[in-house]
Design a protein around this motif. Structure first.
Motif, PDB file in Angstrom:
ATOM      1  N   PHE A  93     -18.856 -18.332  -2.571  1.00 56.66           N
ATOM      2  CA  PHE A  93     -18.329 -19.323  -1.635  1.00 56.66           C
ATOM      3  C   PHE A  93     -17.426 -20.303  -2.374  1.00 56.66           C
ATOM      4  O   PHE A  93     -17.757 -20.717  -3.487  1.00 56.66           O
ATOM      5  N   PRO A  94     -16.253 -20.664  -1.827  1.00 57.41           N
ATOM      6  CA  PRO A  94     -15.767 -20.444  -0.462  1.00 57.41           C
ATOM      7  C   PRO A  94     -14.996 -19.138  -0.221  1.00 57.41           C
ATOM      8  O   PRO A  94     -14.325 -19.017   0.800  1.00 57.41           O
ATOM      9  N   THR A  96     -14.669 -15.266   0.941  1.00 54.20           N
ATOM     10  CA  THR A  96     -15.256 -14.698   2.160  1.00 54.20           C
ATOM     11  C   THR A  96     -16.088 -13.441   1.891  1.00 54.20           C
ATOM     12  O   THR A  96     -16.306 -12.633   2.796  1.00 54.20           O
ATOM     13  N   GLU A 123     -24.195 -19.934   6.686  1.00 47.61           N
ATOM     14  CA  GLU A 123     -23.726 -20.701   7.847  1.00 47.61           C
ATOM     15  C   GLU A 123     -23.611 -22.182   7.510  1.00 47.61           C
ATOM     16  O   GLU A 123     -22.657 -22.853   7.933  1.00 47.61           O
ATOM     17  N   GLU A 126     -20.513 -22.645   5.314  1.00 46.93           N
ATOM     18  CA  GLU A 126     -19.276 -22.498   6.082  1.00 46.93           C
ATOM     19  C   GLU A 126     -18.996 -23.733   6.927  1.00 46.93           C
ATOM     20  O   GLU A 126     -17.845 -24.102   7.137  1.00 46.93           O
ATOM     21  N   SER A 127     -20.046 -24.378   7.424  1.00 40.56           N
ATOM     22  CA  SER A 127     -19.882 -25.583   8.238  1.00 40.56           C
ATOM     23  C   SER A 127     -19.906 -26.852   7.397  1.00 40.56           C
ATOM     24  O   SER A 127     -19.935 -27.958   7.939  1.00 40.56           O
TER      25      SER A 127
END
Length: 277
Positions: A93-94, A96, A123, A126-127
């Protein structure tokens, strides 16, 4: 199967993928390499000391694909190894990698521990809910977490995952990516928010960590001769100031010059007017 099984080197794995990517006979070799990658994360050795074991998204994705094409090769063991591959993808991360890998993982596996917790962790990343991420991530450090009803023996692969989560390499890799994202988003931020996002105890821990993480800069845009600077510029009081970079600073517009002023335009228009008479 023991996680200590001999494995191929990174170069040998790449050659294997080039020759036999869809041959089910290579599954055990790919499984052993997934374990080797996670073992390298759990190890205290730096990456340069384990050159034969490098992260390979292609190898891990190929293994998950083979499980998909040949379900009988997966079983309970394969579900845990899939989680190991997902763990390795999460550390990127970040990038994909995790999302791309999850597209190949069946829902029944994604909803089963420890993969289910890895999905929740992804999740949260990602947020950008970084402070909420760490409690979920630490659950994976408990070997017995998510054990199925009646399961009394923890597998070697599940222990391997816990060892990697409890080590410093995995946390620091994720933390490093987080702080670089913060630095590209904010020029400054409240100290309490940064500490919570990075799961660090105090300002001294932040300073020590921030000086080790380097931010790549474009010298032409930033006006700095150095290509790398520490991601944390300073900590004063309750405010963390990140290194200035094109993403968190106003653009320097000094390079744009006026092509013509009002007098030039009015003079030109007057000449055209006279020419048209």
């Amino acid at each position: 199967m023991s996680s200590s099984q001999p494995h191929l080197s990174y170069g040998e794995i790449q050659a294997l993928l080039a020759e036999s990517a869809y041959d089910p006979a290579i599954v055990q070799k790919l499984e052993a390499y997934v374990r080797a990658q996670v073992s390298a994360v759990a190890s205290t050795l730096v990456a340069s000391e384990t050159p034969d074991v490098q992260y390979s998204f292609d190898a891990n994705r190929t293994l998950v694909k083979l499980y998909h094409f040949f379900p009988h090769l997966e079983g309970e063991l394969g579900m845990t190894i899939t989680a190991l591959a997902a763990f390795l993808a999460l550390l990127q991360f970040p990038e994909t990698d995790f999302m791309a890998l999850c597209c190949l993982i069946p829902e029944r596996v994604q909803s089963t521990e420890p993969c289910a917790t890895l999905v929740r962790c992804a999740e949260l990343l990602e947020s950008c809910q970084f402070s909420e991420f760490w409690p979920e991530f630490r659950k994976l450090g408990i070997p017995e977490y998510g054990a199925r009803e009646g399961e009394t023996v923890v597998s070697d692969d599940r222990k391997l995952l816990s060892n990697a989560v409890n080590g410093t390499s995995a946390s620091n890799k994720i933390r490093s990516n987080m702080i670089q994202m913060l630095a590209k988003t904010y020029r400054s931020a409240p100290l309490s928010h940064v500490l919570a996002a990075l799961d660090l105890k105090d300002v001294d821990s932040l300073k020590a960590f921030g000086t080790k993480v380097m931010l790549m800069l474009d010298s032409a845009e930033v006006g700095n001769e150095e290509n790398e600077v520490p991601v944390v510029e300073k900590v004063e009081g309750d405010v963390v100031t990140f290194a200035a970079n094109p993403d968190n600073s106003k653009r320097n517009r000094s390079g744009f010059k006026e092509g013509a002023n009002y007098c030039d335009i009015s003079s030109m228009m007057a000449k055209f007017a006279l020419h048209g008479q």
